[in-house]
Design an enzyme around this catalytic site. Structure first.
Site, PDB file in Angstrom:
ATOM      1  N   SER A 236      20.537  61.098  46.078  1.00 14.90           N
ATOM      2  CA  SER A 236      21.935  61.510  45.947  1.00 14.90           C
ATOM      3  C   SER A 236      22.779  60.345  45.477  1.00 14.90           C
ATOM      4  CB  SER A 236      22.446  62.005  47.306  1.00 14.90           C
ATOM      5  OG  SER A 236      23.851  62.133  47.309  1.00 14.90           O
TER       6      SER A 236
ATOM      7  N   LYS B 126      19.205  58.792  52.823  1.00 19.22           N
ATOM      8  CA  LYS B 126      18.782  58.782  51.417  1.00 19.22           C
ATOM      9  C   LYS B 126      18.481  57.354  50.963  1.00 19.22           C
ATOM     10  CE  LYS B 126      19.207  63.192  50.313  1.00 19.22           C
ATOM     11  NZ  LYS B 126      18.036  64.027  49.943  1.00 19.22           N
TER      12      LYS B 126
ATOM     13  N   TYR C 232      24.012  60.496  56.767  1.00 22.98           N
ATOM     14  CA  TYR C 232      23.292  61.255  55.735  1.00 22.98           C
ATOM     15  C   TYR C 232      22.976  60.361  54.545  1.00 22.98           C
ATOM     16  CZ  TYR C 232      22.799  63.997  51.497  1.00 22.98           C
ATOM     17  OH  TYR C 232      22.381  64.464  50.279  1.00 22.98           O
TER      18      TYR C 232
END
Length: 379
Positions: free
Chosen positions: A157, A185, A181
């Site tokens: 992302s 990643k 989050y």
């Protein structure tokens, strides 16, 4: 009324059998797609199957997705039953994951989507995110390496860029994360780089950093179906348009942007899915990729109000919204430099904001409650 998007879908549907019939006689590959019943995963399954080159094995917990998406993938592609298999599996469950890999010994690549993805939830429950996203990935990698399955595409992302210092963002920009989050990643990217460094012969990895996926398949048969209140802008706008939400909150109109609202690089989910196919093709044809990160974006910024106006045009009616205070952590503008994707993968985004909005509306208007309910539109 036949729109540009519906005409595009009709032409593609008519040409698909011809394209498959005349495709080069390459051997059929089998790819494991984790999280393949989800939004981006299901669209990628469509694109993989439409090449005629791949059999697909999907593993998914169905916690934030449903089997109906894969049934519609079968419908859209007309693929034989044996070309698309599904097994319910949490990739943290090593015993079940091993049973899937044993059942399908032909698997020789993996596209990894599975994981949790809500920023707010990650802040409230970081341990759940570290356990699911990082724990699941390490278990997956251990089992793939044991079977010498080296071709690996990771769904990363643009959150790994944090608050960028310069625009457009290139792959060598500084990396950081502002929430759990995003850190999962970023950590997984580091794990992949460490895996490759430890044994370059064992791995061939592409990390795809994508920006803001929106839109739906032009047929309107598959699309984004978030559980509960949407965390992202476009599904919330779509639910406002279909009457599920009263109005949209636009967080901040005083940014240093042309209209004061945040600017993002929105990419059509079909373009994004094709990017994953291009990445897989690259890995199969070039064993010396190593471990590389590639941006998937359009290279253009679109503001919140421009997206709202696009949906108003697609629906034929205004989208009710109100201006709310800025959210902590939001940045004014983010968009990609996608040159590496074109140079390395031969891929570039082809669909614009018009198609993104029209296809979103076709999906949402015929599936107002997502996969739970469908409206049949007579021509």
């Amino acid at each position: 009324m036949v729109t540009i998007s519906s005409f595009r879908y009709l032409i593609c549907s008519l040409l698909l059998p011809v394209a498959v019939a005349f495709a080069a006689p390459n051997p059929t590959r089998t790819v494991l797609v984790t999280g393949g019943a989800g939004y981006i995963g299901s669209h990628t399954c469509v694109e993989l199957l439409q090449t005629g080159k791949y059999n697909v094995v999907v593993v998914d917990t169905l916690d934030n997705s449903c089997m109906e998406s894969l049934e519609r993938v079968r419908e859209l592609t007309g693929c034989p039953k044996e070309s698309l298999a599904f097994r319910k599996c949490d990739i943290r469950d090593e015993e079940t994951l091993q049973s899937v890999l044993d059942e399908f010994p032909g698997i020789d690549s993996c596209i990894h989507f599975a994981g949790l993805k809500a920023v707010g939830e990650s802040v409230a429950n970081p341990l759940m995110y570290y356990d699911c996203n990082i724990g699941g990935t390490t278990t997956l990698l251990e089992n793939l390496s044991a079977r010498k399955i080296k071709n690996f595409v990771f769904s990363s992302s643009a959150t790994v860029y944090g608050d960028p210092e310069k625009l457009p963002i290139t792959e060598d920009s500084d990396l950081s994360a502002t929430n759990p989050y995003g850190r999962t990643k970023l950590f997984i990217e580091e794990i992949l780089r460490d895996c490759y460094a430890s044994n370059p012969e064992l791995w061939n990895i592409l990390i795809l950093r994508y920006f803001n996926p929106i839109g739906a398949h032009p047929s309107g048969r598959i699309g984004e179906d978030p559980q509960g209140i949407p965390n992202n802008l476009m599904p919330f706008v779509a639910q406002v348009c279909v009457g599920r939400r009263e109005k949209l909150s636009v967080f901040g109109d005083d940014y240093d942007t042309p209209d004061g609202t945040g600017v993002r690089d929105y990419i059509h989910v079909v373009d994004l899915a094709k990017g994953h196919v291009a990445a897989l093709e690259k890995l199969y044809t070039d064993e010396s990729v190593g471990c590389e990160a590639v941006n998937l974006g359009t290279g253009k910024g679109v503001s919140v109000l421009e997206l709202v106006e696009g949906m108003a045009k697609a629906t034929g009616k205004p989208v009710p919204y109100e201006i709310s205070p800025r959210r902590p952590g939001d940045v004014a503008a983010v968009w990609a430099n996608p040159d590496l994707a074109q140079n390395m993968l031969g891929w570039k985004a082809e669909l614009g904001i018009t198609e993104m909005c029209e296809d979103t509306w076709r999906w949402q208007s015929t599936n107002p409650m997502g996969y739970k309910e469908e409206i049949v539109v007579e021509n």
